[in-house]
Design an enzyme around this catalytic site. Structure first.
Site, PDB file in Angstrom:
ATOM      1  N   LYS A  78       0.850  -1.387   0.073  1.00  0.00           N
ATOM      2  CA  LYS A  78      -0.054  -0.221   0.000  1.00  0.00           C
ATOM      3  C   LYS A  78       0.771   1.203   0.101  1.00  0.00           C
ATOM      4  CE  LYS A  78      -4.122  -2.094   1.710  1.00  0.00           C
ATOM      5  NZ  LYS A  78      -3.825  -3.544   1.765  1.00  0.00           N
TER       6      LYS A  78
HETATM    7  C1  LIG Z   1      -4.627  -4.577   1.048  1.00  0.00           C
HETATM    8  C2  LIG Z   1      -4.001  -6.072   0.950  1.00  0.00           C
HETATM    9  C3  LIG Z   1      -4.268  -6.833   0.138  1.00  0.00           C
HETATM   10  C4  LIG Z   1      -5.392  -6.715  -0.896  1.00  0.00           C
HETATM   11  O1  LIG Z   1      -5.319  -5.775  -1.750  1.00  0.00           O
HETATM   12  P1  LIG Z   1      -6.600  -5.137  -2.523  1.00  0.00           P
HETATM   13  O2  LIG Z   1      -6.072  -4.002  -3.274  1.00  0.00           O
HETATM   14  O3  LIG Z   1      -7.450  -4.852  -1.436  1.00  0.00           O
HETATM   15  O4  LIG Z   1      -6.840  -6.557  -3.124  1.00  0.00           O
HETATM   16  C5  LIG Z   1      -3.441  -7.830  -0.093  1.00  0.00           C
HETATM   17  N1  LIG Z   1      -2.472  -8.061   1.023  1.00  0.00           N
HETATM   18  C6  LIG Z   1      -1.826  -7.345   1.842  1.00  0.00           C
HETATM   19  C7  LIG Z   1      -0.588  -7.509   2.765  1.00  0.00           C
HETATM   20  C8  LIG Z   1      -2.852  -6.136   1.926  1.00  0.00           C
HETATM   21  O5  LIG Z   1      -2.286  -5.301   2.876  1.00  0.00           O
END
Ligand SMILES: *Cc1c(COP(=O)(O)O)cnc(C)c1O
Length: 461
Positions: free
Chosen positions: A112
């Site tokens: 993220k």
């Molecule tokens: C947010 C997240 C996901 C999922 O990602 P999306 O974009 O919501 O599909 C998967 N793995 C981790 C570690 C995350 O923080």
């Protein structure tokens, strides 16, 4: 570039307006009116660029006309300056023609950071130009909160309020949020669960009168700018294994469908992607809709991969918009049918979804087996989300001659429970977080009450 709503009623907006608005006012999500398309020759000419240079080329058409090129370049430079690997998104080989794309080299150790480091800077730039301020409210079950706080903390035009469920996030995740002590950062622990937190944020967007005229902005993946930033690493990783002269496949651990939707866009923009694999945990609504056209909601399971414990994947609406020939009225109608309990797509829409995506579901026990097996085979430690992605990649793969890249969405140190259950040793915290457990924390515990939370926000802006 103009952006339109998936429900067809909200006005088309510019990039800057979409950036600050988050959700469209008809309840839809913003998508670009048209996508840029890059030729094979053009993509091939990017092979030697740095991550930041490539990021500029891939994203430029989305912001052109709104953000000057030099300003955008320097935001990209700053966004990725404090990643702990020179390649920004390095690759690790796990088997023949099989790779893991490490997206956890940013400040909070989850993918993220790629989007939120840039989002904070973009918002700050646009708000400075307009001489405005913005109140950010977000709910987190773990990774989004810390990445959003890291992305926004340096802006004096943003006040950020992150709600997390009291005593229900891991200690590493809580401390990554609560040890950021800045005047514009507010952590609220709500005595409820994640759905309560998310419900309060949604209610606050729907009726903003408690803000006395201030404006509210979104940092979750309904914000288009987050999707945009995630398109880049599909290009960088594909180029490093020989695209566009050969095809490449991806497997993506999926929750809100944001990350994998960026891969789908990369494909539409000209990257020769063969397979896109949706990897889910026990909360498998996306797997069920792709495999069986079954979108029924089931109760939410708590798993060892908590960042994917999601029932309603908001970004899926962006795909459904394309699957219905970009007909906003059809999506509006579909969403009201969903709310009345209808649980399937029409044949044409379902075929579209199946044509672009494969899917697989992995339970907790298998997740731990994969972590253990991959560690035994390669000495490489996967986090539980990435383990789900890798297992899905192996199960769904159709052509062994096409490189398969699994997106590694988090560092294993964030999820010690799964690592220990797999019989592996939890790694030590990386250098910049070594003293995390000694740092001072600051957060406010509030009752599970919308009026209490809103009063706290309005008193602190
Ligand atoms: C947010 C997240 C996901 C999922 O990602 P999306 O974009 O919501 O599909 C998967 N793995 C981790 C570690 C995350 O923080």
């Amino acid at each position: 570039m103009k952006y339109i709503s998936t429900r067809g009623k909200a006005p088309a907006l510019s990039f800057s307006d979409v950036l600050l608005a988050g959700l469209a006012n008809d309840g839809g999500l913003y998508v670009p009116e048209t996508l840029p398309h890059y030729s094979k020759e053009e993509i091939a000419s990017w092979a030697d660029l740095s991550y930041q240079e490539l990021a500029f080329n891939v994203m430029w058409p989305f912001v052109e006309g709104d953000i000057p090129a030099d300003a955008f370049k320097s935001m990209i430079h700053d966004a990725y300056a404090n990643f702990n690997h020179q390649a920004i998104a390095p690759m690790v080989q796990t088997d023949n023609n099989e790779w893991v794309l490490e997206l956890f080299r940013g400040p909070t150790l989850a993918f993220k950071d790629f989007a939120l480091q840039l989002l904070g800077r973009l918002m700050d730039y646009v708000l400075s130009e307009r001489n405005e301020k913005l109140v950010i409210m977000g709910a987190t079950s773990g990774d989004t909160g810390s990445a959003a706080i890291e992305g926004c903390r340096h802006s004096d035009r943003l006040n950020i309020f992150i709600l997390h469920p009291y005593q229900r996030v891991s200690e590493v995740q809580r401390r990554q949020m609560t040890t950021v002590i800045d005047d514009n950062v507010f952590n609220i622990a709500v005595k409820g669960n994640f759905d309560d937190c998310q419900g309060m944020v949604k209610a606050s967007f729907a009726d903003q009168s408690f803000l006395n005229g201030a404006k509210l902005g979104a940092v979750n993946s309904i914000n288009w700018a987050r999707i945009m930033a995630q398109i880049v690493y599909y290009f960088s990783s594909a180029l490093s294994v020989g695209a566009p002269h050969r095809k490449v496949s991806f497997s993506v651990p999926t929750g809100n469908f944001g990350d994998i939707f960026a891969g789908y866009l990369a494909k539409k923009m000209g990257l020769p992607i063969d397979q896109l694999v949706v990897a889910t945990n026990q909360n498998d609504i996306l797997h069920r809709v792709i495999a069986q056209n079954d979108m029924s909601r089931q109760s939410l399971n708590v798993t060892l991969s908590p960042s994917m414990d999601i029932m309603v994947s908001s970004n899926f609406e962006r795909l459904l918009f394309d699957a219905h020939g970009r007909d906003g009225a059809a999506i509006d109608d579909l969403m009201s049918r969903f709310n009345k309990g209808d649980v399937s797509l029409n044949d044409q829409a379902w075929s579209y979804v199946k044509e672009h995506f494969d899917s697989y579901k992995v339970d907790d026990e298998k997740t731990c087996d994969v972590i253990a097996k991959v560690f035994a085979d390669t000495q490489y430690l996967l986090d539980p989300h990435t383990a789900i992605g890798l297992e899905a990649a192996r199960q769904c793969r159709k052509d062994a001659s096409v490189p398969m890249i699994t997106l590694a969405t988090a560092h294993p140190v964030k999820f010690p429970e799964a690592v220990e259950k797999a019989g592996c040793q939890t790694p030590v915290l990386p250098e910049h977080m070594k003293d995390l457990f000694e740092r001072e924390e600051s957060y406010t515990v509030l009752d599970n009450s919308l009026s209490d939370v809103q009063a706290f926000v309005s008193n602190n802006i």
